[in-house]
Write an enzyme that holds these catalytic residues in place. Structure first.
Site, short mmCIF file in Angstrom:
data_model
loop_
_atom_site.label_atom_id
_atom_site.label_comp_id
_atom_site.label_asym_id
_atom_site.label_seq_id
_atom_site.Cartn_x
_atom_site.Cartn_y
_atom_site.Cartn_z
N MET A 134 1.51 2.57 6.08
CA MET A 134 0.17 2.61 5.57
C MET A 134 -0.78 2.02 6.61
O MET A 134 -0.63 0.88 7.00
CB MET A 134 0.08 1.80 4.26
CG MET A 134 -1.30 1.42 3.89
SD MET A 134 -1.60 0.35 2.45
CE MET A 134 -0.09 -0.05 1.74
N PRO A 135 -1.76 2.79 7.07
CA PRO A 135 -2.76 2.24 7.99
C PRO A 135 -3.55 1.14 7.30
O PRO A 135 -3.88 1.23 6.11
CB PRO A 135 -3.66 3.43 8.31
CG PRO A 135 -2.82 4.63 8.03
CD PRO A 135 -1.94 4.23 6.88
#
Length: 69
Positions: free
Chosen positions: A1-2
């Site tokens: 997940m960025p």
């Protein structure tokens, strides 16, 4: 997940400015990783209390950051 974490002086950004940061940072991750990243990108904006941070061995305040000198 960025994930991106922005630290800003407390009370210096409006709700609209925070929203702009969220949208633009998300768009940047999408540009890098593709559209699949949009739904999983987390942006956190932390408001740091006045005098709660420093640069170059100096404690900074909102007044110092907003001065014209």
């Amino acid at each position: 997940m960025p994930f991106a974490n922005f630290k800003v002086p407390a009370g210096t950004l409006s709700a609209e400015q925070k929203e702009t940061i969220v949208h633009k940072a998300t768009d940047l991750y999408v540009e890098v990783f593709g559209e699949r990243a949009r739904a999983n990108t987390m942006i956190l904006i932390d408001e740091v209390v006045d005098g709660g941070w420093g640069i170059g061995d100096n404690v900074l305040t909102a007044a110092m950051l907003n001065s014209d000198s």
